[in-house]
Design an enzyme around this catalytic site. Structure first.
Site, PDB file in Angstrom:
ATOM      1  CD1 TRP A  62      -3.094   1.280   0.815  1.00  0.00           C
ATOM      2  CD2 TRP A  62      -1.555   2.463   1.922  1.00  0.00           C
ATOM      3  NE1 TRP A  62      -3.628   2.526   1.066  1.00  0.00           N
ATOM      4  CE2 TRP A  62      -2.709   3.274   1.738  1.00  0.00           C
ATOM      5  CE3 TRP A  62      -0.461   2.994   2.596  1.00  0.00           C
ATOM      6  CZ2 TRP A  62      -2.785   4.586   2.222  1.00  0.00           C
ATOM      7  CZ3 TRP A  62      -0.538   4.306   3.065  1.00  0.00           C
ATOM      8  CH2 TRP A  62      -1.683   5.080   2.875  1.00  0.00           C
ATOM      9  CG  HIS A  63       3.191   2.510   3.319  1.00  0.00           C
ATOM     10  ND1 HIS A  63       2.414   1.609   4.004  1.00  0.00           N
ATOM     11  CD2 HIS A  63       3.221   3.641   4.081  1.00  0.00           C
ATOM     12  CE1 HIS A  63       1.998   2.167   5.127  1.00  0.00           C
ATOM     13  NE2 HIS A  63       2.455   3.397   5.191  1.00  0.00           N
ATOM     14  N   GLY A  64       3.829   1.742  -1.317  1.00  0.00           N
ATOM     15  CA  GLY A  64       4.557   2.082  -2.523  1.00  0.00           C
ATOM     16  C   GLY A  64       4.888   0.890  -3.383  1.00  0.00           C
ATOM     17  CG  PHE A  68       2.847   6.485   0.483  1.00  0.00           C
ATOM     18  CD1 PHE A  68       3.822   5.968  -0.335  1.00  0.00           C
ATOM     19  CD2 PHE A  68       3.206   7.005   1.716  1.00  0.00           C
ATOM     20  CE1 PHE A  68       5.151   5.946   0.071  1.00  0.00           C
ATOM     21  CE2 PHE A  68       4.527   6.987   2.146  1.00  0.00           C
ATOM     22  CZ  PHE A  68       5.497   6.467   1.317  1.00  0.00           C
TER      23      PHE A  68
END
Length: 507
Positions: free
Chosen positions: A340-342, A507
């Protein structure tokens, strides 16, 4: 449009004045128009994606609440909606990452595969508003919230400008009902909101943005820093990312509060946590709650995991039944959290590392039997300090992967942090290295004083159980205004105005 920009300082007062002066029936329309304008300042075309996510999830809510809809068709509608929205998120955010992975896999078999590179511009905030909209769809399907009949109100829920691009990821049962009432100007809301925004600007401009220059300098010249400064660099990034992200949440909550809306608390003194599990109950609370409710528990209650749990209980392996199902759910959640963060494997490694931390904590809590009270148990303050520092150390190890662009870079930092400690014996050399990292002694002392001030404030908040806006209510008007001016002059004189965007915009 950045919160820390002149454009926003012009936009926001107009938004507030318009909201409070317009007739009630136009208030939400005004906010919706402004929210889309706010987003379109980055890229007007990508506003289509927000509208599509809004429309598809609202239609899904309509369909799943029809009286004549069967459970099968309701489930098909929900799954289709989730696949479509996550498919768009995947396409824009992860296409390149997985294209490279597939090419690498085929290369192992000596097969040359050509997948076109699209070089897509990542829509700002797509992970945030997609999750917020999907959370609504799932809640409506489960029957925990009622379907919002007004498309305008629902569209405003998805796109509400204070929290649109970096959260908090609001729940429909908290924010949606607030759009059914029309707020009047309230001085108390105004005071609390302005204090939150002031604190947020201080964290962002004075601390985070000054530290961002040091952290960028650190990563651009990794090979010149001895072990102590390699460790210091990661600590600086830990402070930077916290001040940067919590600043956005503070400003978002403050802006919403001025207009009479309550956004959820997204940070609760996370670096004072005594375990990784507690850290994630205090850090990015809205995301942690989203994954808990919509991924962790569904995986834990899924048929394969439930069947495994029953088999373990039947075999009288009760401790394993408490560990293995939770471990499976945690692996799924934390791998997904990293993604999800990258779109980088270093983010996946960061997420999985936090998963491993919590799996180990769970195993210890289940299997460790305390036979007698330890020395630390008799000295509570020392124990609390030790646990807090150790948790922060583990979080910093994770940040090595979070911030590094490659695994090689991350490994260099970890492996070289234990070298070159002889510089500690030379005070002037160590000080010169720190000044070089910060760029100047002025930035070093500004950052240090600002961090200490924030640290002391958070300790006071923990001790009193009150947050910054409430703490100021205990001051006399004179002391209150002196503090306001101190913060304002600190921002004006010591802030870094080489305005960097908020870290979580990516993000």
């Amino acid at each position: 449009m950045q919160f820390n920009s002149l454009q926003f300082l012009i936009f926001f007062p107009i938004a507030v004045m318009g909201y409070f002066t317009l007739p009630d029936k136009y208030k939400n329309k005004w906010l919706l128009v402004l929210s889309y304008y706010f987003y379109m300042c980055w890229n007007a075309v990508y506003a289509i994606l927000i509208f599509f996510s809004t429309f598809s999830t609202w239609v899904c809510g309509n369909f799943t609440t029809k009286k004549d809809a069967t459970e099968k068709t309701r489930k098909i509608a929900l799954v289709t909606n989730i696949v479509i929205n996550l498919g768009i998120l995947f396409f824009f955010k992860y296409y390149e990452m997985f294209a490279d992975l597939i090419i690498s896999i085929f290369k192992i078999a000596n097969i040359t595969l050509v997948i076109p590179k699209l070089s897509l511009l990542l829509p700002v905030g797509i992970s945030f508003y997609t999750f917020q909209a999907l959370g609504y769809s799932i809640d409506v399907y489960r029957g925990t919230v009622e379907h919002e009949k007004s498309f305008l109100n629902y569209a405003l829920f998805v796109s509400f400008f204070p929290q649109l691009v970096a959260g908090p990821i609001e729940r429909s049962n908290n924010l949606l009902p607030q759009f059914h009432k029309y707020n009047k100007f309230n001085y108390e809301n105004y005071a609390v909101g302005m204090r939150l925004m002031l604190l947020g600007f201080f964290k962002k401009i004075v601390i985070a943005d000054n530290l961002s220059l040091a952290v960028d300098r650190y990563y651009a010249n990794l090979n010149v820093w001895p072990g102590p400064l390699l460790m210091l660099g990661i600590v600086l990034f830990a402070v930077q990312v916290y001040c940067d992200f919590s600043a956005y949440s503070d400003i978002a909550r403050g802006a919403a509060k001025i207009m009479g809306f309550e956004l959820m608390l997204n940070f609760d003194h996370p670096y004072f946590s005594k375990s990784i599990a507690e850290f994630w109950r205090r850090w990015h609370i809205s995301l942690g709650g989203w994954f808990r409710d919509y991924l962790f528990y569904p995986v834990l209650r899924s048929n394969p995991v439930s069947n495994l749990n029953r088999k373990l209980l039947k075999a009288k392996k009760r401790k394993l039944a408490r560990v293995i199902p939770v471990m499976i759910a945690q692996i799924v959640v934390w791998t997904t959290t990293g993604l999800w963060h990258g779109a980088a494997w270093t983010y996946v490694a960061w997420g999985m590392l936090h998963g491993v931390y919590q799996i180990i904590e769970n195993i210890i809590s289940v299997y460790h039997k305390k036979e007698k009270e330890s020395w630390l148990d008799k000295h509570i303050l020392i124990k609390d300090i030790f646990q807090t520092l150790f948790t922060f150390f583990l979080v910093c190890i994770g940040y090595v992967f979070f911030r590094s662009e490659t695994f090689g870079q991350a490994w260099y930092i970890i492996s070289h942090s234990i070298r070159g400690w002889g510089v500690v014996l030379s005070g002037p050399a160590l000080y010169a290295g720190i000044v070089s990292l910060f760029g100047s002694s002025r930035v070093l002392f500004i950052s240090l004083i600002a961090i200490i001030a924030l640290f002391v404030m958070e300790i006071i908040e923990i001790k009193t159980g009150e947050y910054f806006p409430q703490l100021l209510d205990h001051l006399t008007p004179t002391k209150k205004w002196i503090l306001y001016y101190v913060i304002l002059f600190s921002i004006a004189l010591f802030g870094c105005f080489e305005a960097s965007s908020f870290i979580y915009f990516q993000f």
